[in-house]
Design a protein around this motif. Sequence first.
Motif, PDB file in Angstrom:
ATOM      1  N   THR A 100       0.841  -1.202   0.000  1.00 15.17           N
ATOM      2  CA  THR A 100       0.000   0.000   0.000  1.00 15.17           C
ATOM      3  C   THR A 100       0.871   1.245   0.000  1.00 15.17           C
ATOM      4  N   TYR A 101       0.589   2.150  -0.929  1.00 15.06           N
ATOM      5  CA  TYR A 101       1.249   3.456  -1.004  1.00 15.06           C
ATOM      6  C   TYR A 101       0.203   4.505  -0.640  1.00 15.06           C
ATOM      7  N   GLU A 102       0.485   5.268   0.387  1.00 13.81           N
ATOM      8  CA  GLU A 102      -0.514   6.212   0.883  1.00 13.81           C
ATOM      9  C   GLU A 102       0.162   7.530   1.240  1.00 13.81           C
TER      10      GLU A 102
ATOM     11  N   ARG B 118      -4.364   6.924  -2.066  1.00 14.65           N
ATOM     12  CA  ARG B 118      -4.005   5.573  -1.629  1.00 14.65           C
ATOM     13  C   ARG B 118      -4.025   4.632  -2.826  1.00 14.65           C
TER      14      ARG B 118
ATOM     15  N   LYS C  53      -0.766  -2.101  -4.726  1.00 22.96           N
ATOM     16  CA  LYS C  53      -0.135  -2.730  -5.883  1.00 22.96           C
ATOM     17  C   LYS C  53       0.350  -4.123  -5.518  1.00 22.96           C
TER      18      LYS C  53
ATOM     19  N   LEU D 294       2.126   6.845  -7.740  1.00 22.34           N
ATOM     20  CA  LEU D 294       2.228   6.108  -6.480  1.00 22.34           C
ATOM     21  C   LEU D 294       2.492   7.152  -5.405  1.00 22.34           C
TER      22      LEU D 294
ATOM     23  N   ASP E 219       3.577   9.487  -2.435  1.00 20.93           N
ATOM     24  CA  ASP E 219       4.781   9.566  -1.605  1.00 20.93           C
ATOM     25  C   ASP E 219       6.014   8.937  -2.244  1.00 20.93           C
ATOM     26  N   VAL E 220       5.915   8.490  -3.498  1.00 22.41           N
ATOM     27  CA  VAL E 220       7.077   7.982  -4.222  1.00 22.41           C
ATOM     28  C   VAL E 220       7.273   8.783  -5.511  1.00 22.41           C
TER      29      VAL E 220
END
Length: 356
Positions: free
Chosen positions: A109-111, A116, A119, A143, A145-146
């Motif tokens: 999880t990318y939040e 949010r 993947k 994504l 915060d990336v």
Amino acid sequence: MDFTSVDHVELYVGDAMLSAYFFCHALGFRMVAHAAPESGLEGRRSIVLKQGSSRLVVTSALGATGPVAEYVREHGDGVKDVAFATPDAAGAFAEAVRRGAKPVMEPVTYEGAGGRVVKATIAGPGDLVHSFIQRDGATSGFLPDVYLPLETPPMGEELFTALDHVALCLERGTLMDAASFYRDVLGFEQTHEENVRTEYSGMNSRVMQTAGGRICFPMQEPYTGTRRGQLEDFLVAHGGSGVQHLAFLAPDIAHAVDALRRSGMKILDAPPGYYESLESRLGDLGGFGREALQERNILMDRDAWGHLLQVFTRTQHARRTLFFEVIQRQAARGFGGANIQALYEAKERETLRATR
């Protein structure tokens, strides 16, 4: 298994910035996001490109080792990931693995401020993978915060509205196994079958689609002939099975071809005599003149629903592998069955010309 569309296609390349420039300058994409070690993407640099509803990601390694560098050494620039959008990435991953898929990455999880995203990734044919992407809410980032937003002026006009299909070239004898994978593991359906023979070689092909055709994979394997064919040339140059071409949907194919030529893209020539029988084969040409089609090497077919127009670019890659298709659908749902032979012969002539 509820896949709504292709979320993105990721290519592993030697230089992400040079590849991004090519896609923007030659094909009308624009850069919308990027990531690197300073944003949390270790060992690689990625740039997100967008045009219409289609999204590409070009990723290059920042060192001589690691999965991106190894892929490029083995295959050259090519498609690594065709990612599917789904409302439940974790559920789709678990079900695919239960049905026999090889897991590559458990759900992550990318939040962040951009929303949010969940993947997960499984293995596909050859070195291709399929990620499952779940986007909750109005996710503004690729994504969160990336990947960071990237504001760049367009280098050219938009030519395409969507990704129409992704064509796979498979090792001889693996077509039916690949078709079974997409059917039994991912829930696709076989909608078309074409087998082509020429003087020297040929191919067997199947088209696998999700319900409603929102995700589509035409797949082909070489047929043994008297000479190594263009599919076998791809397999040797690419180092195995992989994505042979990406097809983009255009609202005005003639305008798109003219713009591509101005940007330096070369279009495959139609087979000799192709246009002489066009009206007798199709009747009404859907408002197009034969001369306008012939001047641009646009192929035309029709099915029960309408007309289909197609052109194919010559490959721009050093290994002469990945190329592109531009397609316009006047209500047609098929893939130009009458043109598949023409495409195969055109690619075969291009290969013969390159080896002389």
